[in-house]
Design an enzyme around this catalytic site. Sequence first.
Site, PDB file in Angstrom:
ATOM      1  N   HIS A  92       0.814  -1.215   0.000  1.00 40.98           N
ATOM      2  CA  HIS A  92       0.000   0.000   0.000  1.00 40.98           C
ATOM      3  C   HIS A  92       0.846   1.263   0.000  1.00 40.98           C
ATOM      4  O   HIS A  92       0.384   2.316  -0.432  1.00 40.98           O
ATOM      5  CB  HIS A  92      -0.974  -0.004   1.176  1.00 40.98           C
ATOM      6  CG  HIS A  92      -2.182  -0.848   0.924  1.00 40.98           C
ATOM      7  ND1 HIS A  92      -3.431  -0.553   1.394  1.00 40.98           N
ATOM      8  CD2 HIS A  92      -2.331  -1.993   0.204  1.00 40.98           C
ATOM      9  CE1 HIS A  92      -4.300  -1.476   0.996  1.00 40.98           C
ATOM     10  NE2 HIS A  92      -3.637  -2.364   0.282  1.00 40.98           N
ATOM     11  N   HIS A 267      -1.576 -12.360  -2.473  1.00 38.35           N
ATOM     12  CA  HIS A 267      -2.644 -13.055  -1.742  1.00 38.35           C
ATOM     13  C   HIS A 267      -2.324 -14.527  -1.478  1.00 38.35           C
ATOM     14  O   HIS A 267      -3.171 -15.280  -1.014  1.00 38.35           O
ATOM     15  CB  HIS A 267      -3.971 -12.874  -2.480  1.00 38.35           C
ATOM     16  CG  HIS A 267      -4.488 -11.461  -2.359  1.00 38.35           C
ATOM     17  ND1 HIS A 267      -5.649 -11.028  -2.928  1.00 38.35           N
ATOM     18  CD2 HIS A 267      -3.969 -10.377  -1.712  1.00 38.35           C
ATOM     19  CE1 HIS A 267      -5.828  -9.732  -2.646  1.00 38.35           C
ATOM     20  NE2 HIS A 267      -4.818  -9.324  -1.920  1.00 38.35           N
TER      21      HIS A 267
HETATM   22  C1  HEM Z   1      -5.080  -8.142   2.058  1.00 34.45           C
HETATM   23  C2  HEM Z   1      -7.564  -6.357  -1.676  1.00 34.45           C
HETATM   24  C3  HEM Z   1      -3.603  -6.655  -4.434  1.00 34.45           C
HETATM   25  C4  HEM Z   1      -1.099  -8.254  -0.640  1.00 34.45           C
HETATM   26  C5  HEM Z   1      -6.067  -7.573   1.299  1.00 34.45           C
HETATM   27  C6  HEM Z   1      -7.353  -7.224   1.761  1.00 34.45           C
HETATM   28  C7  HEM Z   1      -8.061  -6.755   0.717  1.00 34.45           C
HETATM   29  C8  HEM Z   1      -7.202  -6.764  -0.429  1.00 34.45           C
HETATM   30  C9  HEM Z   1      -9.502  -6.277   0.732  1.00 34.45           C
HETATM   31  C10 HEM Z   1      -7.821  -7.389   3.183  1.00 34.45           C
HETATM   32  C11 HEM Z   1      -7.430  -6.299   4.129  1.00 34.45           C
HETATM   33  C12 HEM Z   1      -7.914  -6.696   5.486  1.00 34.45           C
HETATM   34  O1  HEM Z   1      -9.138  -6.758   5.657  1.00 34.45           O
HETATM   35  O2  HEM Z   1      -7.091  -6.973   6.358  1.00 34.45           O
HETATM   36  C13 HEM Z   1      -6.704  -6.330  -2.755  1.00 34.45           C
HETATM   37  C14 HEM Z   1      -7.095  -5.929  -4.080  1.00 34.45           C
HETATM   38  C15 HEM Z   1      -5.980  -6.006  -4.857  1.00 34.45           C
HETATM   39  C16 HEM Z   1      -4.898  -6.466  -4.024  1.00 34.45           C
HETATM   40  C17 HEM Z   1      -8.497  -5.489  -4.485  1.00 34.45           C
HETATM   41  C18 HEM Z   1      -5.837  -5.705  -6.331  1.00 34.45           C
HETATM   42  C19 HEM Z   1      -6.750  -5.965  -7.206  1.00 34.45           C
HETATM   43  C20 HEM Z   1      -2.564  -7.026  -3.615  1.00 34.45           C
HETATM   44  C21 HEM Z   1      -1.189  -7.053  -4.002  1.00 34.45           C
HETATM   45  C22 HEM Z   1      -0.492  -7.497  -2.920  1.00 34.45           C
HETATM   46  C23 HEM Z   1      -1.431  -7.751  -1.872  1.00 34.45           C
HETATM   47  C24 HEM Z   1      -0.657  -6.640  -5.360  1.00 34.45           C
HETATM   48  C25 HEM Z   1       0.996  -7.703  -2.772  1.00 34.45           C
HETATM   49  C26 HEM Z   1       1.810  -7.977  -3.738  1.00 34.45           C
HETATM   50  C27 HEM Z   1      -2.007  -8.463   0.387  1.00 34.45           C
HETATM   51  C28 HEM Z   1      -1.680  -9.152   1.609  1.00 34.45           C
HETATM   52  C29 HEM Z   1      -2.834  -9.125   2.384  1.00 34.45           C
HETATM   53  C30 HEM Z   1      -3.823  -8.424   1.610  1.00 34.45           C
HETATM   54  C31 HEM Z   1      -0.353  -9.795   1.966  1.00 34.45           C
HETATM   55  C32 HEM Z   1      -3.032  -9.763   3.757  1.00 34.45           C
HETATM   56  C33 HEM Z   1      -2.822  -8.801   4.863  1.00 34.45           C
HETATM   57  C34 HEM Z   1      -3.005  -9.446   6.196  1.00 34.45           C
HETATM   58  O3  HEM Z   1      -2.984 -10.685   6.296  1.00 34.45           O
HETATM   59  O4  HEM Z   1      -3.141  -8.703   7.176  1.00 34.45           O
HETATM   60  N1  HEM Z   1      -5.968  -7.265  -0.048  1.00 34.45           N
HETATM   61  N2  HEM Z   1      -5.377  -6.654  -2.771  1.00 34.45           N
HETATM   62  N3  HEM Z   1      -2.672  -7.436  -2.319  1.00 34.45           N
HETATM   63  N4  HEM Z   1      -3.295  -8.057   0.398  1.00 34.45           N
HETATM   64 FE1  HEM Z   1      -4.363  -7.415  -1.189  1.00 34.45          FE
END
Ligand code: HEM
Length: 741
Positions: A92, A267
């Site tokens: 982010h 993810h």
């Molecule tokens: C978590 C959306 C792309 C890495 C999340 C969460 C959402 C989300 C809604 C949950 C946040 C929460 O409630 O804690 C998206 C969308 C993306 C995207 C819509 C693009 C279309 C990415 C990318 C990465 C990433 C490119 C890294 C390269 C993560 C990680 C988590 C996460 C590691 C887990 C965080 C945790 O476990 O606390 N993402 N994401 N995301 N995202 Fe994404």
Amino acid sequence: PDFGTCPRKSTVAGGGTRSRQWWPCELNLAVLRQFSEKSNPFGSDFDYASAFSKIDVTQLKKDITAVQTTSQDWWPADFGNYGPFFIRLAWHNAGTYRAIDGRGGAGQGQQRFAPLNSWPDNANLDKARRLLWPIKQKYGAALSWADLFVFAGNTAMENMGFPTYGFGFGRVDTWQSDEGIYWGGEQEMFPEALNNVVRYNGSTDFTTRADELESPLGAVSMGLIYVDPRGPNGTPDTKASALDIRETFGRMGMDDEETVALIAGGHAFGKTHGAVAGSNIGPEPNAAGIELQGLGWKNSFGTGNADDAYTSGLEVIWSRTPTKWANEFLFSLLNNNFTLTKSPDGAPQWEALDANASYPDPFIPGKFRRPTMLTSDLGLRDDPIYNNISKTFLNDFDYFTEKFGLAWYKLLHRDMGPISRYLGPEIPKQAPLIWQDPLPAPAYTTLAASDVSSLKSQILAAPGLNISNLVTTAWGSASTFRISDKRGGANGARIALQPQASFAANNPTRLAAVIKALKGVQTKFQSSGKKVSLADLIVLGGAAAIEKAAKAAGVTVTVPFTPGRVDATQDQTDVSTFAFLQPQADGFRNFGHGTASSLTEELLVDKAALLTLSPPELTVLIGGFRALSANFDGSSTGILTSRPGTLTNDFFVNLLGSYATWSVVNGTNEELFQSTNSAGKVQWTASRADLIFGSHPELRAISEVYGSSDGQSKFVTDFIAAWSKVMDLDRYDVKGHSGPY
Ligand code: HEM
């Protein structure tokens, strides 16, 4: 209260109704004054590279690892591991980057400040930043927050088994929010902002509108990093979500393969948080009470964290091994039948209702859940191009690992500029990648003074070269630089390559003739066994022209010149993303003009901001350009002098002395103006980029300094200083690491 008005009427510290509220359309020079040394507690002499050189990166990694794997009671770690949380923090920070204007990105530690510290999409990252404070505190000035945010994510990934491609430190913190970034025109944050379709030109049809996203924005809504995880406007349409993903990731300079790699790679770790209803959540940090000390989103349900945590309002887990690098996300995506369900907060998400519950609960050992997905995740399955890539990645884990490593590295470093700005022991040894705008090694770093002066004479004597076209060419070459992502600049002489050689602002036909003539000088010089790059000759040509024009005004000056530039090849030039460096308008050369929404003078200020110019530097450059007759097309617009090509302060004298004689030239949409003399004869013509220096109170105040009877010599000195600054903006190879500004 009205948008933008604090209901409490303070009578001190800048309270009360301000000029900005009385005259909200007044040209705003604040972007030229930000990042002042007054805000920087380290002072202007601080050199991050030397401060950083004291860090033991191996120890730093150990410290990050300890924090990553030590759960804190005030914000317990899912699975006892903050790794995924730190990856989201890094993503982010970096993910705000957009290639169109180069702004956003992780490079300045901007997430410490509003609006990013309080963006709905950055919910609970205040806790991630706070978890890292002991590390920041330990290393102090030697480790910027900007580096720490992304390095924590990178280290977390390695600790969870992912072989990263490498890492460059070198992001220098800023001390205030970057006010130059346009985040959108909405007056609400996500999700309310979705009702406002201003960034889609009024279009409400999300199945067709993706490419109408307003330039230079990189997200579908105010308050989001990219797209709505629930699907466009909360509608669980997976294919339409993919369209949003393609457009927004494309604006970050990522292609389809990089996009799938990033989302599927990211993810593979962690989970989402939406265990309770959103009504339990308190205000974001910037609106929260002083007693919360910069934290926000206080959750009043149950423990307020852990299994009661609420971040996005979605409750999804993608992997059976959420703290280990594995192909689990894609396995789940492509091997389950997902059914539309609702999160506890009522948001649309997807669950494999017929699958075994084998996805671990973050806190209760032995408890398992069924596979779940976000609508945006399913876009990678349901868009045909993404689907192919997803399958390839699922079938070839090594290939996926390699592609994710490269895309992650690009994501974190995209806004850092030349690789010479990278610091630390983990910079990849491989050849630079195309998005790093590679340059060949320098063939020389100095030129003998006698060679410099003989080259200048040869340039001035070369047929076809004159003050005007030498100045516009040097400017066209150097002024592509933008501090936002530190791309562009004179080094590389890419102005002689595509796409820059075809930029309308460069007047391609005239440019081609100038380049040809300069290459003639180069060939002759090199035939004597010496070396000079075209890039240096272009800049030297500007210097020679200015010295000649100063001489014509009776002043002998030497324009500083720092040799050592190199010439890039076309192969080393990423044509598609360099195209973003094309100016829509360049008021310095009186090229182009604004639109109904962004006026010509605002584009001028924006360009000045990307060139790190102060209001006086902007002003003196314009005066100089007009004296040197440096319009892109050789026209006389704004050349308020009877002796063009002479470095005088005539522009200011004549502008300030023309009392109320200007009128709009019919049919030019208030872009071109003319001034008549007492006999009613047209005397001058000028653009908005000229007249703003007489109409804007602060720019007029500066113009008065240069237009006064004692202004000429200050004008020459200041012009040359500002000019040289622009010529050298990209010379990180010479000035060392240097600050963000
Ligand atoms: C978590 C959306 C792309 C890495 C999340 C969460 C959402 C989300 C809604 C949950 C946040 C929460 O409630 O804690 C998206 C969308 C993306 C995207 C819509 C693009 C279309 C990415 C990318 C990465 C990433 C490119 C890294 C390269 C993560 C990680 C988590 C996460 C590691 C887990 C965080 C945790 O476990 O606390 N993402 N994401 N995301 N995202 Fe994404």
